[in-house]
Design an enzyme around this catalytic site. Structure first.
Site, PDB file in Angstrom:
ATOM      1  N   LYS A   1      35.199 -16.942  25.827  1.00  0.00           N
ATOM      2  CA  LYS A   1      36.347 -16.033  25.969  1.00  0.00           C
ATOM      3  C   LYS A   1      36.021 -14.881  26.917  1.00  0.00           C
ATOM      4  O   LYS A   1      36.847 -14.005  27.143  1.00  0.00           O
ATOM      5  CB  LYS A   1      36.719 -15.463  24.592  1.00  0.00           C
ATOM      6  CG  LYS A   1      37.038 -16.531  23.563  1.00  0.00           C
ATOM      7  CD  LYS A   1      37.319 -15.887  22.202  1.00  0.00           C
ATOM      8  CE  LYS A   1      37.500 -16.961  21.141  1.00  0.00           C
ATOM      9  NZ  LYS A   1      37.535 -16.386  19.786  1.00  0.00           N
TER      10      LYS A   1
ATOM     11  N   HIS B   1       9.785 -18.585  31.004  1.00  0.00           N
ATOM     12  CA  HIS B   1       9.882 -19.430  29.808  1.00  0.00           C
ATOM     13  C   HIS B   1       8.576 -19.211  29.033  1.00  0.00           C
ATOM     14  O   HIS B   1       7.706 -20.076  28.977  1.00  0.00           O
ATOM     15  CB  HIS B   1      10.027 -20.899  30.261  1.00  0.00           C
ATOM     16  CG  HIS B   1      10.474 -21.850  29.199  1.00  0.00           C
ATOM     17  ND1 HIS B   1      10.432 -21.564  27.846  1.00  0.00           N
ATOM     18  CD2 HIS B   1      10.971 -23.115  29.295  1.00  0.00           C
ATOM     19  CE1 HIS B   1      10.893 -22.611  27.173  1.00  0.00           C
ATOM     20  NE2 HIS B   1      11.228 -23.564  28.022  1.00  0.00           N
TER      21      HIS B   1
ATOM     22  N   ARG C   1      18.469 -18.917  25.165  1.00  0.00           N
ATOM     23  CA  ARG C   1      18.277 -19.572  26.471  1.00  0.00           C
ATOM     24  C   ARG C   1      19.553 -19.378  27.272  1.00  0.00           C
ATOM     25  O   ARG C   1      20.659 -19.503  26.745  1.00  0.00           O
ATOM     26  CB  ARG C   1      17.998 -21.067  26.289  1.00  0.00           C
ATOM     27  CG  ARG C   1      18.049 -21.832  27.610  1.00  0.00           C
ATOM     28  CD  ARG C   1      17.597 -23.262  27.464  1.00  0.00           C
ATOM     29  NE  ARG C   1      16.148 -23.339  27.351  1.00  0.00           N
ATOM     30  CZ  ARG C   1      15.465 -24.481  27.367  1.00  0.00           C
ATOM     31  NH1 ARG C   1      16.096 -25.630  27.502  1.00  0.00           N
ATOM     32  NH2 ARG C   1      14.152 -24.476  27.277  1.00  0.00           N
TER      33      ARG C   1
ATOM     34  N   ARG D   1      13.466 -29.938  23.017  1.00  0.00           N
ATOM     35  CA  ARG D   1      12.217 -29.473  22.427  1.00  0.00           C
ATOM     36  C   ARG D   1      12.247 -28.000  22.040  1.00  0.00           C
ATOM     37  O   ARG D   1      11.843 -27.620  20.947  1.00  0.00           O
ATOM     38  CB  ARG D   1      11.044 -29.683  23.406  1.00  0.00           C
ATOM     39  CG  ARG D   1      10.432 -31.041  23.349  1.00  0.00           C
ATOM     40  CD  ARG D   1       9.897 -31.413  24.709  1.00  0.00           C
ATOM     41  NE  ARG D   1      11.022 -31.610  25.618  1.00  0.00           N
ATOM     42  CZ  ARG D   1      11.622 -32.782  25.785  1.00  0.00           C
ATOM     43  NH1 ARG D   1      11.168 -33.840  25.189  1.00  0.00           N
ATOM     44  NH2 ARG D   1      12.679 -32.903  26.581  1.00  0.00           N
ATOM     45  N   THR D   2      12.706 -27.163  22.950  1.00  0.00           N
ATOM     46  CA  THR D   2      12.567 -25.726  22.702  1.00  0.00           C
ATOM     47  C   THR D   2      13.394 -25.313  21.483  1.00  0.00           C
ATOM     48  O   THR D   2      12.890 -24.680  20.558  1.00  0.00           O
ATOM     49  CB  THR D   2      12.978 -24.923  23.951  1.00  0.00           C
ATOM     50  OG1 THR D   2      12.207 -25.383  25.055  1.00  0.00           O
ATOM     51  CG2 THR D   2      12.741 -23.437  23.754  1.00  0.00           C
TER      52      THR D   2
HETATM   53  C1  NCD Z   1      11.802 -27.020  30.676  1.00  0.00           C
HETATM   54  C2  NCD Z   1      12.837 -25.933  30.894  1.00  0.00           C
HETATM   55  O1  NCD Z   1      13.847 -25.874  30.172  1.00  0.00           O
HETATM   56  O2  NCD Z   1      12.578 -25.133  31.777  1.00  0.00           O
HETATM   57  N1  NCD Z   1      12.022 -27.751  29.491  1.00  0.00           N
HETATM   58  C3  NCD Z   1      11.461 -27.320  28.316  1.00  0.00           C
HETATM   59  O3  NCD Z   1      11.770 -26.250  27.839  1.00  0.00           O
HETATM   60  N2  NCD Z   1      10.529 -28.098  27.735  1.00  0.00           N
HETATM   61  C4  NCD Z   1      11.600 -27.891  31.848  1.00  0.00           C
HETATM   62  C5  NCD Z   1      12.778 -28.634  32.420  1.00  0.00           C
HETATM   63  O4  NCD Z   1      13.894 -28.578  31.895  1.00  0.00           O
HETATM   64  O5  NCD Z   1      12.572 -29.309  33.424  1.00  0.00           O
END
Ligand code: NCD
Length: 305
Positions: A83, A132, A104, A53-54
């Site tokens: 590397k 997040h 991320r 999703r993100t």
């Molecule tokens: C979450 C995350 O990555 O922290 N997912 C997301 O971004 N929708 C929650 C998860 O992975 O459990």
């Protein structure tokens, strides 16, 4: 330059601005009249951890607004990180190519380091167990849309509170609003770290910690469920021990208020019985949809357009 690193950085005024921009984005998108305000911009998405999703909603948001996207998924293998390149060097270089970086990473706090060398806006798409912010914002948007208010709410966080960064982000936002009360529902092994509990207590935030889901559910306006964060356990046996401790069952629907909502950042594994998906109070798929509108707004906010 507005890096977006943590939910803690926003004032209520900032949030109002972003939420109303997201509302505009939603309306424009549904009416097919989104303005290509990011034309000529290039957005880099660099993901050192798995994401559906993100990453894809950020990329869609950028494309909808007319930007172009460059990306490295699975970046530990598919970038020079394999590397041994440091995050600082990677970020410095990418700022020559792109107008904003979305990153991320599994290491908590690494975005602060990256931000020190970033000449372009940096958006934290999740750093370890820490933060997040874009998820917290889309959760906030969902609450406002579904319940028509952000204050005077009873919010239960259930499941893996020890390692969930989405809980931390949403909690940081919701504590800004008046008279919200938090219920941290988890087994001891997965409770919020004592440091966070202590800080909440010292700041006068109203909260309780409990293991009793059934006893708490009838009180709540929101139950926010989480996945046990398997990838953050160093010992797989420890994960096995706790993975099924917390499950939201279809029978729980009977004791939940008719106007309450069930939230989850997704992906969900087995912490919600699948029959729950059909209940109109299950807001998690709507929540994921809202991610697109909120990330469109965030890109505009970060790029100052
Ligand atoms: C979450 C995350 O990555 O922290 N997912 C997301 O971004 N929708 C929650 C998860 O992975 O459990």
């Amino acid at each position: 330059m507005p890096h977006i690193l943590s939910a803690k950085q926003f004032s209520k005024g900032d949030l109002e601005r972003i939420l109303s921009l997201a509302r505009e984005m939603e309306d424009d998108l549904k009416k097919g009249r989104v303005k290509k305000v990011l034309q000529d911009k290039i957005i880099a998405c660099i993901f050192f951890e798995a994401s559906t999703r993100t990453r894809l909603s950020f990329e869609t948001a950028a494309l909808r607004l007319g930007a172009q996207v460059i990306s490295a998924e699975n970046a530990f293998e598919n970038s020079s990180a394999s590397k041994g390149e440091t995050i600082e060097d990677t970020v410095k270089i990418l700022c020559n190519y792109a107008d904003a970086l979305i990153i991320r990473h599994p290491e908590s706090g690494i975005m602060e380091r990256a931000a020190k060398v970033a000449a372009k806006p940096l958006l934290n798409a999740g750093d370890g167990t820490n933060q997040h912010p874009s998820q917290g914002l889309l959760d906030l948007y969902t609450i406002k849309k579904e319940l028509k208010r952000l204050d005077n709410l009873k919010i239960g966080f259930g499941g893996d509170l020890l390692k969930s960064r989405t809980v931390r982000a949403l909690l940081d936002f919701m504590r800004l609003y008046e008279n919200n009360k938090f219920y941290f529902i988890s087994h001891k092994e997965l409770a919020l770290p004592r440091k966070i509990i202590q800080e909440l207590a010292e700041s006068g935030v109203q909260f309780i910690e409990t293991e009793n889901l059934e006893g708490t559910l009838p009180e709540l306006d929101i139950i926010y469920l989480t996945r046990v964060q398997k990838e953050r356990f160093s010992d797989p046996q420890e994960y096995e021990k706790v993975k099924d401790l917390f499950i939201f069952k279809k029978d729980h629907l009977k004791i939940l208020k008719p106007e309450a909502i069930i939230m989850h950042a997704l992906p969900k594994i087995n912490e919600i019985e699948k029959e729950v998906d059909q209940d109109s109070r299950a807001a998690y798929f709507r929540e994921a949809e809202n991610g697109l509108y909120v990330r469109m707004a965030l890109l505009c906010y970060a790029l100052g357009v």
